[in-house]
Design a protein around this motif. Structure first.
Motif, short mmCIF file in Angstrom:
data_model
loop_
_atom_site.label_atom_id
_atom_site.label_comp_id
_atom_site.label_asym_id
_atom_site.label_seq_id
_atom_site.Cartn_x
_atom_site.Cartn_y
_atom_site.Cartn_z
N ARG A 5 -28.78 -28.03 63.16
CA ARG A 5 -28.71 -26.78 63.57
C ARG A 5 -27.53 -26.43 64.73
O ARG A 5 -26.64 -25.67 64.74
CB ARG A 5 -30.04 -26.02 63.94
N ARG A 6 -27.67 -27.41 65.88
CA ARG A 6 -26.92 -26.91 67.06
C ARG A 6 -25.57 -27.29 66.66
O ARG A 6 -24.58 -26.70 66.78
CB ARG A 6 -27.45 -27.85 68.23
N HIS A 7 -25.34 -28.41 65.55
CA HIS A 7 -23.90 -28.52 65.24
C HIS A 7 -23.19 -27.51 64.42
O HIS A 7 -22.16 -27.12 64.24
CB HIS A 7 -23.81 -29.96 64.53
N ARG A 8 -23.95 -27.00 63.71
CA ARG A 8 -23.87 -25.86 62.68
C ARG A 8 -23.35 -24.61 63.56
O ARG A 8 -22.42 -24.07 63.31
CB ARG A 8 -24.70 -25.50 61.78
N VAL A 9 -24.04 -24.52 64.44
CA VAL A 9 -23.69 -23.24 65.57
C VAL A 9 -22.24 -23.48 66.29
O VAL A 9 -21.49 -22.58 66.29
CB VAL A 9 -24.99 -23.14 66.35
N MET A 10 -22.06 -24.81 66.67
CA MET A 10 -21.00 -25.31 67.16
C MET A 10 -19.79 -25.01 66.45
O MET A 10 -18.76 -24.33 66.81
CB MET A 10 -21.01 -26.65 67.87
N ILE A 11 -19.82 -25.61 65.33
CA ILE A 11 -18.85 -25.43 64.17
C ILE A 11 -18.45 -24.01 64.02
O ILE A 11 -17.38 -23.67 63.81
CB ILE A 11 -19.03 -26.24 63.12
N PHE A 12 -19.70 -23.20 63.67
CA PHE A 12 -19.43 -21.68 63.35
C PHE A 12 -18.72 -21.02 64.31
O PHE A 12 -17.81 -20.12 64.52
CB PHE A 12 -20.66 -20.99 63.03
N THR A 13 -19.04 -21.27 66.01
CA THR A 13 -18.46 -20.69 66.75
C THR A 13 -17.14 -21.20 67.00
O THR A 13 -16.05 -20.04 67.52
CB THR A 13 -19.16 -21.05 68.32
N LEU A 14 -16.79 -22.24 66.81
CA LEU A 14 -15.50 -22.73 66.97
C LEU A 14 -14.51 -22.06 65.65
O LEU A 14 -13.47 -21.87 66.05
CB LEU A 14 -15.34 -24.36 66.78
N ALA A 15 -14.92 -22.02 64.75
CA ALA A 15 -14.32 -21.23 63.32
C ALA A 15 -13.91 -19.86 63.80
O ALA A 15 -12.98 -19.49 63.62
CB ALA A 15 -14.95 -21.48 62.42
N LEU A 16 -14.99 -19.24 64.37
CA LEU A 16 -14.98 -17.90 64.60
C LEU A 16 -13.96 -17.59 66.03
O LEU A 16 -13.10 -16.71 65.83
CB LEU A 16 -16.14 -17.16 65.30
N ALA A 17 -13.89 -18.46 66.73
CA ALA A 17 -12.86 -18.43 68.09
C ALA A 17 -11.58 -18.63 67.39
O ALA A 17 -10.40 -17.91 67.78
CB ALA A 17 -13.13 -19.55 69.32
N ILE A 18 -11.37 -19.69 66.48
CA ILE A 18 -10.14 -19.70 66.18
C ILE A 18 -9.33 -18.72 65.04
O ILE A 18 -8.11 -18.09 65.15
CB ILE A 18 -9.89 -21.11 65.21
N GLY A 19 -10.26 -18.06 64.62
CA GLY A 19 -10.00 -16.84 63.60
C GLY A 19 -9.56 -15.87 64.60
O GLY A 19 -8.71 -14.95 64.22
N ALA A 20 -10.44 -15.69 65.29
CA ALA A 20 -10.16 -14.52 66.14
C ALA A 20 -8.84 -14.58 67.17
O ALA A 20 -8.26 -13.63 67.23
CB ALA A 20 -11.29 -14.22 67.44
N THR A 21 -8.77 -15.66 67.43
CA THR A 21 -7.40 -15.92 68.43
C THR A 21 -6.10 -15.74 67.36
O THR A 21 -5.25 -15.10 67.75
CB THR A 21 -7.38 -17.41 68.76
N THR A 22 -6.10 -16.30 66.09
CA THR A 22 -5.23 -16.08 65.24
C THR A 22 -4.98 -14.70 64.79
O THR A 22 -3.67 -13.98 64.73
CB THR A 22 -5.62 -16.92 63.76
N ALA A 23 -5.88 -14.02 64.34
CA ALA A 23 -5.94 -12.56 64.19
C ALA A 23 -5.19 -11.64 65.39
O ALA A 23 -4.20 -10.82 65.32
CB ALA A 23 -7.33 -11.98 64.01
N ILE A 24 -5.56 -12.04 66.54
CA ILE A 24 -5.06 -11.41 67.81
C ILE A 24 -3.36 -11.63 68.18
O ILE A 24 -2.75 -10.80 68.22
CB ILE A 24 -5.87 -11.73 69.12
#
Length: 104
Positions: free
Chosen positions: A51-70
């Motif tokens: 569960r912790r690893h899924r949250v880490m991967i989701f957070t990383l994917a969200l951060a990369i997506g937000a950075t790309t959009a900005i």
């Protein structure tokens, strides 16, 4: 045993100074890899670890997506050159009158 003989015996037993330094570096690297590895070095991870690893991967994917959009917005609005030839020579002209400045 005199100190020079003790030093010689220690070097023979432990190896050269460079060999000891290399062993210490390998130990430090190994400990660092185990401590900071994303998945513990076990055969079966627990559900909490998964569960912790899924949250880490989701957070990383969200951060990369937000950075790309900005970055895409900033590049499109501010950084991309204007689509005109010699766009660096474009000027803006403004007219200022007394009425516009509030003086009559």
């Amino acid at each position: 045993m005199p100190s020079h003989e003790a030093e010689r015996a220690a070097r023979i037993e432990l190896g050269g100074i460079e060999q000891v330094k290399e062993q210490v570096r390998e130990e430090r690297l190994g400990n660092w890899l185990i401590r900071f590895s994303p998945m513990p070095l076990r055969s079966t991870p627990t559900s909490q670890e998964l569960r912790r690893h899924r949250v880490m991967i989701f957070t990383l994917a969200l951060a990369i997506g937000a950075t790309t959009a900005i970055f895409s917005v900033v590049y499109g609005v501010l950084l991309r050159p204007l689509p005109y030839t010699d766009s660096s020579r474009i000027m803006a002209l403004f007219e200022s009158t007394q009425r516009a400045a509030g003086h009559i």
